[in-house]
Design a protein around this motif. Sequence first.
Motif, PDB file in Angstrom:
ATOM      1  N   GLN A 109       0.822  -1.203   0.000  1.00 59.96           N
ATOM      2  CA  GLN A 109       0.000   0.000   0.000  1.00 59.96           C
ATOM      3  C   GLN A 109       0.863   1.263   0.000  1.00 59.96           C
ATOM      4  OE1 GLN A 109      -2.482  -0.559   3.440  1.00 59.96           O
ATOM      5  NE2 GLN A 109      -3.821  -2.054   2.414  1.00 59.96           N
ATOM      6  N   LEU A 110       1.989   1.210   0.704  1.00 58.92           N
ATOM      7  CA  LEU A 110       2.889   2.359   0.759  1.00 58.92           C
ATOM      8  C   LEU A 110       3.625   2.557  -0.557  1.00 58.92           C
ATOM      9  CD1 LEU A 110       4.470   1.890   4.318  1.00 58.92           C
ATOM     10  CD2 LEU A 110       2.811   3.642   3.623  1.00 58.92           C
ATOM     11  N   LEU A 111       3.868   1.453  -1.269  1.00 59.54           N
ATOM     12  CA  LEU A 111       4.663   1.488  -2.492  1.00 59.54           C
ATOM     13  C   LEU A 111       3.848   0.920  -3.649  1.00 59.54           C
ATOM     14  CD1 LEU A 111       8.014   0.218  -0.936  1.00 59.54           C
ATOM     15  CD2 LEU A 111       7.308   2.588  -1.356  1.00 59.54           C
ATOM     16  N   LEU A 169      11.953  10.359  -2.424  1.00 65.25           N
ATOM     17  CA  LEU A 169      12.270  10.633  -1.017  1.00 65.25           C
ATOM     18  C   LEU A 169      11.019  10.542  -0.146  1.00 65.25           C
ATOM     19  CD1 LEU A 169      14.200  11.468   1.214  1.00 65.25           C
ATOM     20  CD2 LEU A 169      13.912  13.856   0.499  1.00 65.25           C
ATOM     21  N   LYS A 170       9.902  11.060  -0.645  1.00 69.03           N
ATOM     22  CA  LYS A 170       8.644  10.975   0.099  1.00 69.03           C
ATOM     23  C   LYS A 170       8.253   9.517   0.341  1.00 69.03           C
ATOM     24  CE  LYS A 170       6.652  15.326  -1.602  1.00 69.03           C
ATOM     25  NZ  LYS A 170       5.560  15.933  -2.419  1.00 69.03           N
ATOM     26  N   LEU A 171       8.363   8.693  -0.708  1.00 69.22           N
ATOM     27  CA  LEU A 171       8.030   7.272  -0.568  1.00 69.22           C
ATOM     28  C   LEU A 171       8.973   6.581   0.414  1.00 69.22           C
ATOM     29  CD1 LEU A 171       7.385   6.364  -4.325  1.00 69.22           C
ATOM     30  CD2 LEU A 171       5.671   6.472  -2.514  1.00 69.22           C
ATOM     31  N   ALA A 172      10.261   6.872   0.297  1.00 65.83           N
ATOM     32  CA  ALA A 172      11.242   6.253   1.181  1.00 65.83           C
ATOM     33  C   ALA A 172      10.990   6.630   2.629  1.00 65.83           C
ATOM     34  CB  ALA A 172      12.654   6.663   0.760  1.00 65.83           C
ATOM     35  N   LYS A 173      10.633   7.894   2.863  1.00 62.24           N
ATOM     36  CA  LYS A 173      10.365   8.340   4.233  1.00 62.24           C
ATOM     37  C   LYS A 173       9.133   7.645   4.817  1.00 62.24           C
ATOM     38  CE  LYS A 173      13.391  11.326   5.782  1.00 62.24           C
ATOM     39  NZ  LYS A 173      14.002  11.210   7.124  1.00 62.24           N
ATOM     40  N   LYS A 174       8.122   7.403   3.972  1.00 61.70           N
ATOM     41  CA  LYS A 174       6.937   6.678   4.448  1.00 61.70           C
ATOM     42  C   LYS A 174       7.316   5.271   4.906  1.00 61.70           C
ATOM     43  CE  LYS A 174       3.464   9.021   1.586  1.00 61.70           C
ATOM     44  NZ  LYS A 174       2.456   8.853   0.490  1.00 61.70           N
ATOM     45  N   VAL A 175       8.166   4.615   4.113  1.00 64.69           N
ATOM     46  CA  VAL A 175       8.605   3.263   4.475  1.00 64.69           C
ATOM     47  C   VAL A 175       9.436   3.302   5.748  1.00 64.69           C
ATOM     48  CG1 VAL A 175       9.990   1.294   3.736  1.00 64.69           C
ATOM     49  CG2 VAL A 175       8.531   2.477   2.094  1.00 64.69           C
ATOM     50  N   ALA A 176      10.318   4.280   5.857  1.00 67.29           N
ATOM     51  CA  ALA A 176      11.161   4.395   7.047  1.00 67.29           C
ATOM     52  C   ALA A 176      10.311   4.615   8.293  1.00 67.29           C
ATOM     53  CB  ALA A 176      12.167   5.524   6.875  1.00 67.29           C
ATOM     54  N   ASN A 185      15.142  -0.203  13.075  1.00 71.58           N
ATOM     55  CA  ASN A 185      15.910   0.950  12.622  1.00 71.58           C
ATOM     56  C   ASN A 185      16.026   0.921  11.102  1.00 71.58           C
ATOM     57  OD1 ASN A 185      16.469   2.089  15.164  1.00 71.58           O
ATOM     58  ND2 ASN A 185      18.139   0.633  15.490  1.00 71.58           N
ATOM     59  N   SER A 186      16.033   2.087  10.493  1.00 74.53           N
ATOM     60  CA  SER A 186      16.146   2.169   9.040  1.00 74.53           C
ATOM     61  C   SER A 186      16.652   3.548   8.645  1.00 74.53           C
ATOM     62  CB  SER A 186      14.797   1.886   8.364  1.00 74.53           C
ATOM     63  OG  SER A 186      13.842   2.855   8.766  1.00 74.53           O
ATOM     64  N   GLN A 187      17.121   3.652   7.435  1.00 72.71           N
ATOM     65  CA  GLN A 187      17.611   4.923   6.910  1.00 72.71           C
ATOM     66  C   GLN A 187      17.422   4.942   5.395  1.00 72.71           C
ATOM     67  OE1 GLN A 187      21.430   5.931   8.418  1.00 72.71           O
ATOM     68  NE2 GLN A 187      21.281   8.076   7.848  1.00 72.71           N
ATOM     69  N   VAL A 188      17.034   6.095   4.866  1.00 69.84           N
ATOM     70  CA  VAL A 188      16.728   6.191   3.441  1.00 69.84           C
ATOM     71  C   VAL A 188      17.992   6.446   2.634  1.00 69.84           C
ATOM     72  CG1 VAL A 188      14.416   7.047   3.940  1.00 69.84           C
ATOM     73  CG2 VAL A 188      16.255   8.680   3.500  1.00 69.84           C
TER      74      VAL A 188
END
Length: 324
Positions: A109-111, A169-176, A185-188
């Motif tokens: 759903q996020l991606l 970046l917006k998508l990556a931040k949602k996943v993070a 823990n995670s980082q984009v």
Amino acid sequence: MTCAEVLLLSKKMPKTDQRKLEIWRLHNSGKKINGWGETEQRSPTKVMWFKDKPDNDNATWYWLQELQGQDLIAHDWQQEIEHERETLLADQIDTAEQLEQVDFTELDQLLPHGWGSVEIDPLWCFDDADVGDYTHAIIGLHPHNLENFQNLPDETSIKEIMQGYLETLKLAKKVAHYLHSKGWNSQVEVGPHSNRLLLIPAAVQAGLGELGKHGSLIHHKYGSAIRLFAVLTEAPILQIHSQRMTADFCTNCQICVQACPVDALTHQPIMVRGVEKYAVNFDKCAPYFVENNGCGICINVCPWNTRAQNLLDIRNTRHERANE
């Protein structure tokens, strides 16, 4: 050649001055840095897309040209995009104390354009990179609007590219945020300043597409007009797709090879850092790219952008006949 000498050349000589390029190439070779002809596998060395002045003298000319290019396209929309990008990058995420299982349905759903996840291969990581305790990477993508790519590299296409980086970046931040809410823990890691790992080989391993002759990923649905991102994480997530779809056509197709204005693409795979693959001649591509504030012609002409389903049908028919 020292950094001071490269700086002097970049200031004194006009744009597209061949003497400047030839003097620089006598002392620096992007092909050599990238590992053309090397039979031993090794990590890549970064040459372009430094946010700050690089320590590597070989990268200084490109860094200087990038700065000049930024000055040339400093429009209001660019400043707005960069401001939003910097705000997102500075966003701090709190990690939940208790670990919870990651739900693939929620990631779907996020991606919505697709994603995969792989174990991080050290050979994807730049030789000066530190991925810490991160063991896996979620790879996702954002498709570009092809209508804005018709006259590369004009202002409309540059804006589309920058907006594409922002959307990834917006998508990556949602996943993070999602992973942190589950205690992981995670980082984009997003372009153009992806500082720790190469995104394309990770995307290929995740099954999101294949490497084309233009050196970019070809996705089965969106073609080459996409932007990739990664979210590095400690969560042991594996989601690898198995579909292969472009090899039949890239073998015989030469559209991007012939369209390249500086003849930077090759028809046959070559050995690069111990792996035989399609690769771009950095010494031809990168100077043209930075001196024109971008390019992307090879991506724009790729037939997979507009004929993906048709090409998949042809490919599947060929394989069915071959197996009869």
